[in-house]
Design an enzyme around this catalytic site. Structure first.
Site, PDB file in Angstrom:
ATOM      1  CB  CYS A  29     -21.360  -6.611   9.793  1.00 38.41           C
ATOM      2  SG  CYS A  29     -19.738  -5.776   9.671  1.00 38.41           S
ATOM      3  CG  HIS A 631      16.547   9.061   5.687  1.00 38.59           C
ATOM      4  ND1 HIS A 631      16.474   8.305   6.766  1.00 38.59           N
ATOM      5  CD2 HIS A 631      15.523   9.132   5.154  1.00 38.59           C
ATOM      6  CE1 HIS A 631      15.131   8.005   7.206  1.00 38.59           C
ATOM      7  NE2 HIS A 631      14.719   8.614   5.824  1.00 38.59           N
TER       8      HIS A 631
END
Length: 709
Positions: A29, A631
């Site tokens: 399309c 972390h």
């Protein structure tokens, strides 16, 4: 010796969808490649999403799969279809007995694939016409601009031949739209598209339309004096046939082709294959042209007029509600391709009422969408995000100049969940303004872009509404960001690392002070240019400290502050860590620890500045001003907190050894993430030295870093 060639985007896409043998059919399309696959499970969606040139992917039911390319889709489609390996693709794969039975069982269970197929039918009947509809809308826009400047009276009944000809340039698309829709709809249902077009054309010929209001024998015209309307009925073969002008009607071809498909396929089962070319089209036309003229045509006109009347009633009796509902609905319809029925109603309104009242409110959604994209573009410039800047620039150009929202939606908005709520506020603001000001109409079907503003009336009301929608969305996205704090910090850190690599280890220039975050919810932090520069130099200094070991540390200047291990395990240098951001020291010097267990404790006394909602990152500031990041794992933000039991909260005062979290390391490994826990000093640049001690096995609380001010 053969030189290896670079694999093209088309080849990568082909490999990502499972190879040519997995493709049953491929279409495209305005922005997307649309695959019908034999087996949707063979698609490597992650690999396709990662490709440069691919804005996103959309899996659908029934082994359908869409790849969003943007404005270059036609070229990519051509490249894929022209690959030598595609010569054998596009043929249905024979199903096994088990597959046939499974398909029957699936249909019997009442799944909603039929609904998906229904909207696919509607959407695919219009999508190929996007280009000519856009072209016609721009011709209308140019003519309307000339009308606004007094060059020509666009709506005059006695225009010159020149402007009558200009009218034909855009009316050709809108008037003959039913034939084009019939062609596409028939192609979608896998019957001869020219038969569908021929059936629809039969009731649009001058012979047919010429009977309306004429003195032709057998034609009776009734005039409604109250409404000022007339209705013509022709008596054909002794039966009454209501005569309608089907120019611009879209419901009629959609209904007609759905029935034509049953007739056409039924005839193919009746006639032998060697005579099907003659007799199947012949009997299809013989059956369907009268069926369309006598029954389907009037029914389609009635259905379209009924829906249009219903919306017109809502617009007339509750204009504020109508003006809000339309722009708030479109952001959810367009990504699914469900907006085409409303677009069809716009055409019905123009043909029956002479104007349309849906496109005005719809325009506020489009400009809210483009405003959100403008906000993303401004942020990408501010944060030096090259790829996002390119994506947003192209999407914004397609929107503002062409009125096409798909590049914005698939390339940006659907990728970041924070954008939609902010964009909806822009839709709401624009809709409220349209409703309060009394609505906006247009006499032409137009894609809502900057170029088509003149076709809306009153134009000043429309400009106020779309401007408010645009700038509301833009401001909300820009000031609150389309990324979460953790995503922004992580993205900025990756950018800094990439820039440092590009510059041969010299980090990028300083970021603005307001970009600096101690640690974002999600594990990373940006640092100032000075900090980044020092972090880069700290890499070599850190390496020297590692090799020297604790015995040589006393030579360093200043009193040392010890940072303890947050977890028990084996200590390694940041250079050995798989994450390039930490390895580059963009987040400061520190250590990585391969954890022996999941108990995470504070390495220092201080205050928790940040605690990630997902539990995988903590930011601590000591009384001495040392900023420490912990972390847990790499990319564990993707786990969204699963396996992380957080025991503290942001703003809390803590002491070294206090429990921060307990982590299920097996869950982290099962999710495919490294478990290494990282600890860095974010403001390394402000310190005289940051000295990591690596290559040892430690218990939680043992010294692993010394910081000297």
């Amino acid at each position: 010796m053969n030189t290896p060639t670079t694999e093209s985007l088309a080849e990568k896409i082909l490999r990502g969808v499972g190879g040519p043998e997995n493709i049953e059919s491929l279409t495209h399309c305005a922005t997307r490649l649309r695959f019908q696959l034999h087996d949707g499970e063979k698609v490597d969606q992650a690999a396709l999403d990662a490709l440069d040139g691919v804005m996103g992917t959309v899996p659908q039911s029934g082994d359908r799969f869409q790849i969003v390319i943007g404005g270059a889709v036609a070229g990519v489609y051509s490249d894929v279809m022209n690959l030598p390996s595609m010569s054998g693709a596009g043929t249905p794969r024979p199903q096994s007995d088990a597959e046939v039975k499974a398909e029957i069982r699936a249909k019997g269970r009442g799944r909603f694939a039929w609904l998906d197929n229904f909207f696919e039918y509607l959407s695919d009947s219009f999508r190929p016409l996007l280009g000519v509809l856009l072209g016609a809308s721009l011709i209308i826009a140019i003519a309307s601009m000339l009308d606004a400047f007094g060059v020509v009276d666009f709506r005059s009944a006695d225009k010159s031949a020149t402007w009558v000809f200009v009218d034909s340039m855009w009316r050709s698309v809108l008037y003959f739209l039913p034939i084009m829709v019939a062609y596409n709809a028939a192609k979608k249902l896998k019957i001869d598209p020219w038969v569908g077009a021929a059936v629809m054309a039969a009731v649009m010929t001058p012979n047919f339309t010429g009977m309306i209001g004429s003195k032709t024998p057998g034609v009776v015209t009734h005039t409604n004096a109250t409404l000022g309307t007339s209705e013509s009925v022709a008596h054909v073969f002794g039966l009454p046939m209501q005569l309608n002008d089907y120019g611009g009607q879209v419901f009629v071809p959609l209904l007609m082709v759905a029935l034509l498909a049953l007739v056409y396929k039924g005839l193919k089962r009746i006639f032998p294959e060697n005579v099907q070319m003659v007799f199947v089209p012949f009997f299809s036309m013989l059956i369907m042209i009268p069926m369309t003229a006598f029954l389907i045509g009037p029914m389609g006109v009635w259905a379209g007029n009924g829906l249009g009347t219903g919306l017109s009633w809502l617009n007339g009796h509750a204009p504020l509600v109508f003006a809000i509902v339309i722009p708030m609905l479109y952001p959810f319809l367009v990504p699914l391709g469900l907006h085409w029925p409303l677009n069809a109603l716009m055409l019905v309104n123009i043909n029956t009422l002479g104007y349309d009242f849906i496109q005005g409110p719809m325009g506020t959604w489009n400009f809210a969408c483009f405003g959100a994209t403008a906000g993303v573009l401004a942020l990408s410039i501010r944060h030096r995000e090259k790829d996002m800047r390119q994506t947003a620039t192209g999407a914004l150009a397609a929107g503002l100049l062409g009125g096409i929202s798909e590049p914005s939606l698939y390339g940006i908005h659907l990728r970041f969940k924070r954008i939609y709520p902010r964009m909806l506020v822009g839709c709401l603001v624009g809709g409220v303004i349209i409703g309060l000001l009394g609505g906006v109409n247009t006499k032409a079907f137009a894609f809502t872009s900057l170029l088509t503003i003149p076709v809306f009336n009153p134009m000043i009301k429309y400009i106020i509404a779309i401007s408010a929608a645009f700038f509301t969305s833009m401001a909300l996205v820009y000031f609150s960001d389309y990324r979460t704090k953790e995503e922004r910090a992580e993205a900025n850190a990756e950018r800094d690392a990439a820039e440092a690599t590009t510059r041969g280890g010299i980090p990028a220039p300083a970021a603005p002070a307001d970009d600096r975050e101690l640690v974002a919810v999600g594990a990373a932090a940006t640092v100032t240019g000075a900090s980044a520069a020092s972090a880069a130099s700290a890499a070599s200094a850190g390496s020297a400290a590692v090799s020297a070991g604790p015995a040589d540390v006393s030579a360093a200047a200043g009193e040392g502050i010890e940072l303890a291990a947050p977890v028990a395990g084996h200590v390694v240098g940041l250079g050995e860590v798989e994450d390039p951001v930490f390895a580059s020291r963009a987040l400061g010097e520190g250590v990585g620890i391969e954890p022996a267990d999941g108990r995470v404790v504070s390495p220092v006394d201080g205050e928790l500045i940040t605690v990630a909602d997902t539990g995988h990152a903590f930011g601590i500031r000591t009384a001495d001003g040392i900023e420490v990041l912990i972390h847990i794992g790499i990319d564990t933000v993707q786990m969204k907190g699963e396996g992380f039991d957080v025991r503290v909260e942001s703003g809390q005062k803590i002491s070294a050894g206090d429990l921060l979290a307990e982590v299920d390391l097996d869950a982290v490994r099962a999710a495919g993430h490294p478990t290494i826990t990282l600890m860095t000093v974010l403001n390394t640049a402000d310190m005289a030295s940051v000295e990591p001690y690596t290559g040892q096995d430690v218990a939680a609380g043992a010294r692993v870093v010394t910081v000297r001010r």
